[in-house]
Design an enzyme around this catalytic site. Structure first.
Site, PDB file in Angstrom:
ATOM      1  N   ASP A  17      14.376 -27.528  -4.456  1.00 25.88           N
ATOM      2  CA  ASP A  17      14.015 -28.846  -3.919  1.00 25.88           C
ATOM      3  C   ASP A  17      15.138 -29.375  -3.029  1.00 25.88           C
ATOM      4  OD1 ASP A  17      12.101 -31.424  -4.540  1.00 25.88           O
ATOM      5  OD2 ASP A  17      14.199 -32.004  -4.216  1.00 25.88           O
ATOM      6  N   TYR A  48      19.422 -34.422   2.824  1.00 23.56           N
ATOM      7  CA  TYR A  48      20.538 -33.789   2.103  1.00 23.56           C
ATOM      8  C   TYR A  48      21.443 -32.990   3.046  1.00 23.56           C
ATOM      9  CZ  TYR A  48      17.393 -34.493  -1.959  1.00 23.56           C
ATOM     10  OH  TYR A  48      16.541 -35.000  -2.899  1.00 23.56           O
ATOM     11  N   LYS A  64      11.709 -32.898   2.399  1.00 21.87           N
ATOM     12  CA  LYS A  64      11.210 -34.294   2.467  1.00 21.87           C
ATOM     13  C   LYS A  64      11.486 -34.914   3.829  1.00 21.87           C
ATOM     14  CE  LYS A  64      12.570 -34.511  -2.372  1.00 21.87           C
ATOM     15  NZ  LYS A  64      13.853 -33.771  -2.416  1.00 21.87           N
ATOM     16  N   HIS A 124       9.833 -39.080   1.682  1.00 18.49           N
ATOM     17  CA  HIS A 124      10.975 -39.279   0.777  1.00 18.49           C
ATOM     18  C   HIS A 124      10.966 -40.644   0.078  1.00 18.49           C
ATOM     19  CE1 HIS A 124      15.296 -37.554   0.248  1.00 18.49           C
ATOM     20  NE2 HIS A 124      14.925 -38.208  -0.830  1.00 18.49           N
TER      21      HIS A 124
END
Ligand code: A2P
Length: 287
Positions: A48, A53, A78, A111
């Site tokens: 994930d 990120y 996301k 997200h």
């Protein structure tokens, strides 16, 4: 009891491995690649990540270098909050695919419910119908936000990925998701290391009784609540330990003892905080 990682059925007929590796706040190439490789070696088949990120590229590299086939690993990413609108959502998705080095994605989530999500969902539906995304879902959506989305949606989200741990159990939203056939996916299942769920006396007593770790007790509790869990770790031994939660079980009384720990204590932002959502749209998730 066997120790395989089960898959759960999604509302579109597809399946998702119930345990995955989360890589939030892993922002270094070596750490990301090691964590993903250790996870795949330990038997994880679900990773994930998110545009936000900043590590999609290393996730893709680690999967390729693992020698596994692309179709053997379920990968989620996301759409960040600043990417709204039909065309911008499609462009953000393509940027994610390019970073991962993939030609399709297993699951793509909105997200956060930052304004403009209905139009982003429309673009995701088209990518889903075109086969570029196998499953589409949301993250951090409250019941009211899901109800709003579903007024214009033609495809139902398969999951809602929400903060969930023993001190923040999300029981009302969990029950609502169940009525909708939307799976509850837990982020920060261990409390993100920011609260003391791992040292809670109830948890540590149960860990001693089962001869497992506190983290394993908490992850097992999630799994028995029919949640998908994506614990993050950058340590090989912990990644392996977190995978090893399918060969023991908690009984009803033990599940109740953990249920009693709910304290309504979030470690992350509140999805109803409109000021935070708006502010989060001022920075790009595409690093
Ligand atoms: P680390 O990456 O240093 O192992 P969550 O997934 O709930 O956000 O929790 C992640 C936090 O919990 C991280 O700080 C991670 O640290 C830590 N963690 C992950 N697995 C374990 C474990 N088995 N035992 C103790 N801490 C863990």
């Amino acid at each position: 009891m066997h120790n395989d990682i089960p898959s759960l059925p999604l509302n579109n007929g597809n399946q998702i491995p119930q345990l995955g590796l989360g890589v939030f706040q892993v922002d270094d190439a070596t750490d990301t690649k090691n964590a993903v490789k250790w996870a795949l070696k330990a038997g994880y088949r679900h990773i994930d990540t998110a545009a936000y990120y900043g590590n999609e590229q290393w996730v893709g590299e680690a999967i390729r270098e693992s020698g596994l086939k692309r179709e053997d690993v379920f990968v989620t990413s996301k759409l960040w909050n600043s990417d709204r609108g039909y065309d911008q959502t499609k462009a953000a998705f393509q940027a994610t695919l390019d970073k991962l080095g993939f030609d399709y994605l297993d699951m793509y989530l909105i997200h956060w419910p930052a304004p403009g999500y209905a139009e982003s969902w429309r673009a995701m539906e088209d990518l889903y119908k075109a086969g570029k995304i196998k499953n589409i879902g949301v993250s951090n959506f409250q019941q009211s936000q899901l109800e709003t989305l579903m007024k214009t949606a033609t495809v139902k989200p398969v999951v809602d990925q929400i903060e969930t741990h023993p001190y923040f159990q999300q029981n009302d939203l969990h029950a609502y998701l169940e009525t909708q056939g939307i799976l509850h996916e837990a982020w920060s299942p261990l409390g993100g290391g920011k609260n003391n769920a791992l040292t809670d006396p109830i948890i540590t007593e149960l860990a001693a009784a089962h001869d497992v770790s506190a983290a394993q007790i908490i992850l097992r509790w999630h799994v028995q609540r029919e949640e998908i869990v994506i614990p993050k770790s950058v340590h090989e031994a912990r990644i392996a330990q977190n995978r090893d939660i399918f060969a023991f079980g908690l009984d009803e009384d033990e599940m109740h003892q953990i249920a009693d720990l709910d304290a309504g204590k979030r470690v992350g932002p509140n999805p109803d905080d409109e000021a935070w959502l708006k502010q989060s749209q001022s920075y790009s998730g595409r690093k």
